[in-house]
Scaffold this motif. Structure first.
Motif, PDB file in Angstrom:
ATOM      1  N   TYR A 102       0.749  -1.299  -0.026  1.00 62.00           N
ATOM      2  CA  TYR A 102       0.132  -0.132  -0.073  1.00 62.00           C
ATOM      3  C   TYR A 102       0.702   1.258   0.113  1.00 62.00           C
ATOM      4  O   TYR A 102       0.237   2.405  -0.042  1.00 62.00           O
ATOM      5  CB  TYR A 102      -0.872   0.032   1.197  1.00 62.00           C
ATOM      6  CG  TYR A 102      -1.901  -1.149   1.231  1.00 62.00           C
ATOM      7  CD1 TYR A 102      -3.269  -1.225   0.474  1.00 62.00           C
ATOM      8  CD2 TYR A 102      -1.639  -2.126   2.191  1.00 62.00           C
ATOM      9  CE1 TYR A 102      -3.941  -2.141   0.617  1.00 62.00           C
ATOM     10  CE2 TYR A 102      -2.487  -3.285   2.133  1.00 62.00           C
ATOM     11  CZ  TYR A 102      -3.563  -3.423   1.299  1.00 62.00           C
ATOM     12  OH  TYR A 102      -4.532  -4.267   1.408  1.00 62.00           O
ATOM     13  N   PHE A 154       4.656   8.250   4.450  1.00 68.50           N
ATOM     14  CA  PHE A 154       3.677   7.122   4.543  1.00 68.50           C
ATOM     15  C   PHE A 154       3.582   6.693   6.083  1.00 68.50           C
ATOM     16  O   PHE A 154       2.630   6.646   6.729  1.00 68.50           O
ATOM     17  CB  PHE A 154       3.888   5.994   3.467  1.00 68.50           C
ATOM     18  CG  PHE A 154       2.926   4.855   3.741  1.00 68.50           C
ATOM     19  CD1 PHE A 154       1.652   5.026   3.500  1.00 68.50           C
ATOM     20  CD2 PHE A 154       3.287   3.550   4.003  1.00 68.50           C
ATOM     21  CE1 PHE A 154       0.696   4.043   3.827  1.00 68.50           C
ATOM     22  CE2 PHE A 154       2.375   2.426   3.984  1.00 68.50           C
ATOM     23  CZ  PHE A 154       1.217   2.721   3.879  1.00 68.50           C
ATOM     24  N   MET A 212       0.549   7.487   8.599  1.00 69.91           N
ATOM     25  CA  MET A 212      -0.171   6.454   9.126  1.00 69.91           C
ATOM     26  C   MET A 212      -0.171   6.553  10.687  1.00 69.91           C
ATOM     27  O   MET A 212      -1.124   6.187  11.439  1.00 69.91           O
ATOM     28  CB  MET A 212       0.450   4.988   8.801  1.00 69.91           C
ATOM     29  CG  MET A 212       0.074   4.663   7.333  1.00 69.91           C
ATOM     30  SD  MET A 212      -1.734   4.375   7.255  1.00 69.91           S
ATOM     31  CE  MET A 212      -1.812   2.677   8.144  1.00 69.91           C
ATOM     32  N   LEU A 220      -7.820  11.600   6.708  1.00 70.20           N
ATOM     33  CA  LEU A 220      -7.671  10.946   5.499  1.00 70.20           C
ATOM     34  C   LEU A 220      -7.777  11.491   4.146  1.00 70.20           C
ATOM     35  O   LEU A 220      -7.054  10.891   3.365  1.00 70.20           O
ATOM     36  CB  LEU A 220      -8.662   9.758   5.845  1.00 70.20           C
ATOM     37  CG  LEU A 220      -8.427   8.826   6.908  1.00 70.20           C
ATOM     38  CD1 LEU A 220      -9.679   7.762   6.995  1.00 70.20           C
ATOM     39  CD2 LEU A 220      -7.197   8.064   7.100  1.00 70.20           C
ATOM     40  N   LEU A 253      -1.582   8.310   0.907  1.00 66.19           N
ATOM     41  CA  LEU A 253      -2.196   7.291   0.958  1.00 66.19           C
ATOM     42  C   LEU A 253      -2.842   6.928  -0.476  1.00 66.19           C
ATOM     43  O   LEU A 253      -3.187   7.807  -1.356  1.00 66.19           O
ATOM     44  CB  LEU A 253      -3.987   7.314   1.706  1.00 66.19           C
ATOM     45  CG  LEU A 253      -3.624   7.281   3.419  1.00 66.19           C
ATOM     46  CD1 LEU A 253      -5.159   7.537   3.846  1.00 66.19           C
ATOM     47  CD2 LEU A 253      -3.134   6.107   3.848  1.00 66.19           C
ATOM     48  N   TYR A 280      -6.955   3.826   1.818  1.00 62.04           N
ATOM     49  CA  TYR A 280      -8.115   4.884   2.124  1.00 62.04           C
ATOM     50  C   TYR A 280      -9.232   4.291   2.402  1.00 62.04           C
ATOM     51  O   TYR A 280      -9.859   4.582   3.373  1.00 62.04           O
ATOM     52  CB  TYR A 280      -8.226   5.882   1.212  1.00 62.04           C
ATOM     53  CG  TYR A 280      -9.161   7.066   1.413  1.00 62.04           C
ATOM     54  CD1 TYR A 280      -9.197   8.085   2.262  1.00 62.04           C
ATOM     55  CD2 TYR A 280     -10.346   6.755   0.580  1.00 62.04           C
ATOM     56  CE1 TYR A 280     -10.262   8.971   2.333  1.00 62.04           C
ATOM     57  CE2 TYR A 280     -11.329   7.571   1.018  1.00 62.04           C
ATOM     58  CZ  TYR A 280     -11.652   8.847   1.609  1.00 62.04           C
ATOM     59  OH  TYR A 280     -12.356   9.599   1.853  1.00 62.04           O
TER      60      TYR A 280
END
Length: 428
Positions: free
Chosen positions: A124, A132, A136, A361, A370, A375
């Motif tokens: 991902y 990333f 997260m 998000l 993302l 997502y």
């Protein structure tokens, strides 16, 4: 816009508002926040059901940019409301307990989220591994102050010792989470060739805090009983939009400018004015613009192809999100000698993510942190962690009664009395 686009846009708005209100009211009847139904309305209108046939029919490609623009305005107004509701006095009044719980409930899920990102990066990842991982971690650390406040209000707990601590913790979490997200956006280079603009974020922040805020306070102090006239409302909106524009231009995101402008508006001497601004802007945003945001967010959620691997990833996301946030808050509360049930209830409240998580998000999706598949799974996490708060609170501390006060959980009277007495001591 031609006649066809205008007709399609108005029909789409009518469908969005109607479905959001119906599902929001339905979930309220089941003692769930209305935001759960509104988010599900957006997902239901998206590509998840019927392979996108509904979304393609109701929301043709020609009007989707218009819907995205309305959604952006809705987020600006919502973040302004969040900043307007934020009050540093709640933090000062809760002692070290709120600070300890807040830091713990952010650091632990942040760390676990970064580790999870390392595990997920092959499937991902989006290219920038550091961004990333950091994103997260932030996404796992969010607490939705507005949803938490609404849950406490519905249960008549806003002035209870637990409610005061929970609101203070959520306030600190908001500031920490937005600050972390701003830092990640700043260091990620998302502004491209204009990345040097980020250097202007510091003078902007200093100017808002030490120039604009005192000027606004002085203006309000010289006009006791200031009312929300059309001119005052227009001035607030202009200031809000300019602040959001400034943070977007310097390479952060417009949500930070909107939040900060709400946070610096005077608290003293303008209580009625702030209430009127909150109500006037909040009604427009909550009734029309935020449902459009839910729709735009839902159009990006596609769970139609979810397989066993996707379910496994979703399970890991839920484990890290729920376990990290709950464990961090619970352990910190226990270290401050809060009783077990109260500590568990506080940790449950800190797990509510709601609309705040969706905004984070969407920032991640817009800036490339993302991908669409991850997502979609993160949106499911936001819904689940928000929906579980009410039932878990009822199990831990009892259901709200008709007068809004929690009904005691089934336990011996003496034990319940000890819990109540102990719950008050760390807050005072």
């Amino acid at each position: 816009m031609n006649t066809h686009q205008t007709t399609s846009l108005l029909l789409a708005l009518a469908a969005i508002v109607l479905l959001a209100r119906v599902l929001g009211a339905l979930f309220r009847r089941f003692n769930q926040p209305a935001v759960i139904g509104e988010v599900l309305a957006g997902i239901a209108l998206g590509p998840t059901l019927f392979h996108g046939a509904v979304s393609d029919a109701l929301f043709p490609g020609g009007i989707r940019p218009l819907l995205s623009a309305l959604a952006a305005v809705g987020v600006v107004l919502f973040m302004f409301i969040v900043g307007l509701e934020w009050d540093a006095a709640m933090i000062r009044g809760s002692g070290s307990l709120a600070a300890t719980v807040s830091f713990s409930s952010i650091l632990l899920p942040f760390g676990l989220g970064a580790v999870l990102a390392l595990y997920l990066t092959d499937d991902y990842g989006t290219g920038d591994e550091t961004a990333f991982m950091l994103f997260m971690g932030i996404a796992m650390s969010i607490t939705a102050f507005p949803v938490l406040a609404r849950i406490l209000t519905d249960r008549g707990m806003t002035r209870s010792p637990l409610g005061v601590v929970a609101l203070a913790c959520a306030s600190i979490d908001d500031v920490l989470a937005w600050s972390l997200l701003a830092a990640v956006v700043a260091i990620s280079g998302s502004a491209g060739a204009d990345q040097w603009h980020i250097l202007l974020a510091v003078p902007y922040l200093l100017g808002m805090l030490f120039v604009v805020r005192p000027l606004l306070a002085r203006f309000v102090a010289r006009r006791p009983g200031l009312k929300l006239t059309p001119t005052v409302l227009a001035s607030v909106l202009v200031g809000l939009l300019l602040s959001a524009t400034a943070t977007e231009w310097v390479g952060l995101h417009y949500i930070f400018g909107a939040f900060l402008f709400g946070a610096i508006l005077p608290r003293t001497g303008s209580e009625q004015l702030r209430t009127d601004v909150h109500d006037r802007i909040g009604q427009l945003s909550g009734t029309l613009l935020l449902p459009v945001f839910f729709l735009v967010a839902g159009l990006q959620v596609d769970l139609s192809g979810l397989d066993a691997d996707g379910l496994g990833t979703l399970g890991l996301i839920l484990l890290v999100a729920v376990g990290g946030k709950f464990t961090g808050a619970f352990l910190a509360a226990r270290l401050n000698r809060m009783p077990v049930r109260q500590s568990a209830a506080l940790a449950t409240l800190m797990n509510t993510r709601g609309l705040t998580e969706l905004i984070v998000l969407n920032v991640g999706l817009q800036l490339g942190f993302l991908g669409q598949e991850l997502y979609s799974l993160m949106v499911v996490m936001a819904v689940v962690t928000t929906a579980m708060a009410g039932p878990l609170l009822s199990w831990l501390i009892g259901r709200p009664t008709d007068d809004g006060r929690p009904e005691p959980a089934r336990a011996p009277e003496q034990a319940a009395a000890r819990v109540e007495t102990a719950a008050q001591s760390p807050v005072s």
